[in-house]
Design an enzyme around this catalytic site. Structure first.
Site, PDB file in Angstrom:
ATOM      1  N   LYS A  13      29.755  55.973 -42.959  1.00 27.15           N
ATOM      2  CA  LYS A  13      29.800  56.581 -41.625  1.00 27.15           C
ATOM      3  C   LYS A  13      30.377  55.612 -40.600  1.00 27.15           C
ATOM      4  CE  LYS A  13      25.300  57.255 -41.598  1.00 27.15           C
ATOM      5  NZ  LYS A  13      24.870  56.721 -42.896  1.00 27.15           N
ATOM      6  N   ARG A  88      19.227  62.974 -37.418  1.00 25.71           N
ATOM      7  CA  ARG A  88      18.657  62.634 -38.726  1.00 25.71           C
ATOM      8  C   ARG A  88      17.458  63.488 -39.068  1.00 25.71           C
ATOM      9  NH1 ARG A  88      20.690  57.001 -38.915  1.00 25.71           N
ATOM     10  NH2 ARG A  88      20.056  56.116 -40.884  1.00 25.71           N
ATOM     11  N   ARG A 127      27.264  44.208 -48.047  1.00 22.80           N
ATOM     12  CA  ARG A 127      27.887  44.389 -46.722  1.00 22.80           C
ATOM     13  C   ARG A 127      27.564  43.243 -45.765  1.00 22.80           C
ATOM     14  NH1 ARG A 127      26.014  49.643 -43.569  1.00 22.80           N
ATOM     15  NH2 ARG A 127      23.984  48.729 -43.997  1.00 22.80           N
ATOM     16  N   ARG A 172      15.199  53.946 -47.191  1.00 17.22           N
ATOM     17  CA  ARG A 172      16.170  54.633 -46.321  1.00 17.22           C
ATOM     18  C   ARG A 172      16.754  55.863 -47.033  1.00 17.22           C
ATOM     19  NH1 ARG A 172      19.693  49.505 -45.091  1.00 17.22           N
ATOM     20  NH2 ARG A 172      21.203  50.997 -44.290  1.00 17.22           N
TER      21      ARG A 172
END
Ligand code: AP5
Ligand code: MG
Length: 216
Positions: A13, A88, A127, A172
């Site tokens: 995203k 969300r 990341r 998550r």
């Protein structure tokens, strides 16, 4: 144009939103980035959100919707919005409808990035980003052209997110499956959902999103 990029943690995203900002002059509204800024600045919201984010759980609907409303007010009309990591929950989706109406905007498209969950853990754990300008990188998939030097600003300091460890990522993902994925049918009923293969190379995902937007 106002769009939502929807997908689980690590779906891409943020990566794709940054490209739309560069290519189309739209504005990225990432509630995750806003909350991390609040944590870093130790604002009351940041102090409340920190432990929740570290566990990989969701911050309250009221807080994130207030952040989005304030950003849209600051933006003013005319610039397209890319909602990244928001809404969300079903409650946030309803709040977004009300917020957009209050700003004279409407939701044009929801782009779902379809991905394979096992690959996402690999993506997230590798990341990192530039500590100065925030440009995103990955140990395997997206390294700077000169090792250790940011392509965008030349800085040599990098950072990793505290919630980017395997255990928190699993929480998550569970939060996404339980609370976020169920909002898709609401948008499907409006006929505004497009699906893009988020497992394709980054450039190919961008091209697929551009294709969707060109037809919207
Ligand atoms: P948030 O910051 O939104 O995190 P997230 O949804 O977990 O998503 P990520 O940012 O991890 O992934 P991404 O999809 O942006 O992927 P990226 O482009 O970086 O939220 C963090 C926390 O804040 C939440 O857990 C919650 O506590 C709180 N929060 C935020 N919003 C909230 C809300 N609305 N309500 C309640 N709480 C909220 O890509 C990942 C990596 O993969 C990168 O390294 C990238 O280079 C690489 N990559 C991307 N695309 C590709 C590709 N196609 N091929 C190969 N590699 C790729
Ligand atoms: Mg992100």
């Amino acid at each position: 144009m106002n769009i939502i990029l929807l997908g689980p943690p690590g779906a891409g995203k943020g990566t794709q939103a940054a490209r739309l900002v560069e290519g189309r002059g739209m504005r990225q509204l990432s509630t995750g980035d806003m909350l991390r800024a609040a944590v870093a600045a130790q604002t009351p919201i940041g102090l409340e959100a920190k432990a929740i984010m570290d566990r990989g759980e969701l911050v309250s609907d009221a807080i994130v919707s207030a952040l989005i409303d304030a950003e849209l007010t600051a933006m003013g009309p005319g610039t397209g919005a890319i909602f990244d990591g928001y809404p969300r929950t079903a409650e946030q989706a309803a709040q977004l409808d009300a917020i957009l109406a209050g700003h004279g905007r409407r939701l044009d498209r929801v782009i779902e990035l379809e991905v394979d969950e096992d690959e996402l853990v690999r993506r997230i754990v590798g990341r990192y980003s530039c500590a100065k300008c925030g440009a995103g990188y990955h140990d395997e998939f997206q390294q700077p052209a000169i090792p250790g030097v940011c392509d965008r600003c030349g800085a040599t300091e990098f950072k990793r997110r505290k919630d980017d460890n395997e255990e928190t990522v699993r929480t998550r993902m569970q939060e996404y499956r339980a609370k976020t994925a169920p909002i898709l049918p609401l948008y499907e009923a409006r006929g505004i959902v497009s699906r893009v293969d988020g497992m394709a190379p980054i450039d190919a995902v961008t091209a697929a999103i551009e294709d969707v937007l060109a037809k919207s």
